[in-house]
Design an enzyme around this catalytic site. Structure first.
Site, PDB file in Angstrom:
ATOM      1  CB  SER A  74      16.938  27.923  25.537  1.00 55.34           C
ATOM      2  OG  SER A  74      17.352  28.510  24.319  1.00 55.34           O
ATOM      3  CE  LYS A 108      16.447  31.881  23.983  1.00 54.53           C
ATOM      4  NZ  LYS A 108      17.848  31.494  23.701  1.00 54.53           N
TER       5      LYS A 108
END
Length: 237
Positions: free
Chosen positions: A158, A196
């Site tokens: 991701s 993230k």
């Protein structure tokens, strides 16, 4: 001779690589230079590459190596600059040092050993990990002398557009606060740890992926705890 926009982009890339260990995304470059589209960034990147200031690395998502800096930019904080990607050529061990080309001569390396705390999700979050699995040596300049650091192995894709691939080892500086845009280790609801990009928006916390296949997670502030900020990355081939 660089144009103002070329120099501004090179300075921005250098600053972000010094801070995060990875280059900024094209979207971040576009915003930083106040351009309307990413096509302008592509043209600037191509111009910098043609002039020998950067090199794009094949077969890696958004991988950029800064080869050199202009004198005026180096004088403003890039002194002693060395490219962040190391030449992988291996010299003949039987060849005396004096006969080796200058780029291949052995040098003393200041290394620090960090605990690898397990695997961190760059995809669907996995359970938080607190046990040391092994240790890894990292360059001393990758860590702050006054801070505490640890390493994690990345699982998932991701963050691939941030230059972070599945299987990479990320170096994390322990801290409980983050600025917008920082890549962080976030603990979600005290159970899941994920890597993230961190943002605050409208009283909520956004954990943003760097891969369009993944949605941004929007969470209340009391369900997210920052564990540390990305400061470096190690990749094996």
């Amino acid at each position: 001779m660089l144009t103002r926009k070329q120099r501004d982009l090179l300075a921005f890339i250098h600053k972000r690589m010094q801070r995060d260990g990875v280059p900024p995304s094209f979207d971040e470059m576009k915003v930083a230079l106040d351009l309307r589209s990413k096509s302008g960034i592509h043209r600037l990147i191509t111009a910098l590459e043609e002039r020998g200031f950067i090199r794009r690395l094949a077969h890696r998502a958004r991988a950029i190596e800064i080869v050199r800096l202009p004198d005026d930019l180096a004088a403003q904080g890039g002194g002693g600059f060395q490219p962040r990607v190391i030449d992988g050529d291996r010299p003949d061990t039987a060849q005396p040092d004096a006969a080796l080309p200058s780029r291949a001569r052995p040098v003393a390396v200041d290394a620090v050993e960090l605990a690898v705390m397990g695997r961190i999700a760059a995809g669907v979050p996995i359970e938080a990990i607190s046990e040391v699995s092994h240790h890894v040596a990292v360059p001393g300049q990758m860590v702050d002398r006054g801070g505490s650091h640890f390493a994690l192995e990345v699982k998932g894709d991701s963050m691939i557009d941030a230059g972070i691939n599945d299987g990479d080892v990320v170096v994390i500086r322990e801290q409980d606060a983050a600025d917008d845009g920082d890549i962080v280790v976030a603990l979600v609801e005290d159970q899941e740890a994920t890597l993230k990009r961190f943002r605050r928006r409208r009283g909520m916390i956004e954990l943003e992926a760097a891969n369009p296949a993944y949605e941004t997670r929007i969470l209340p502030p009391d369900s997210v705890r920052v564990q540390g900020r990305l400061v470096g990355l190690i990749r094996s081939y």
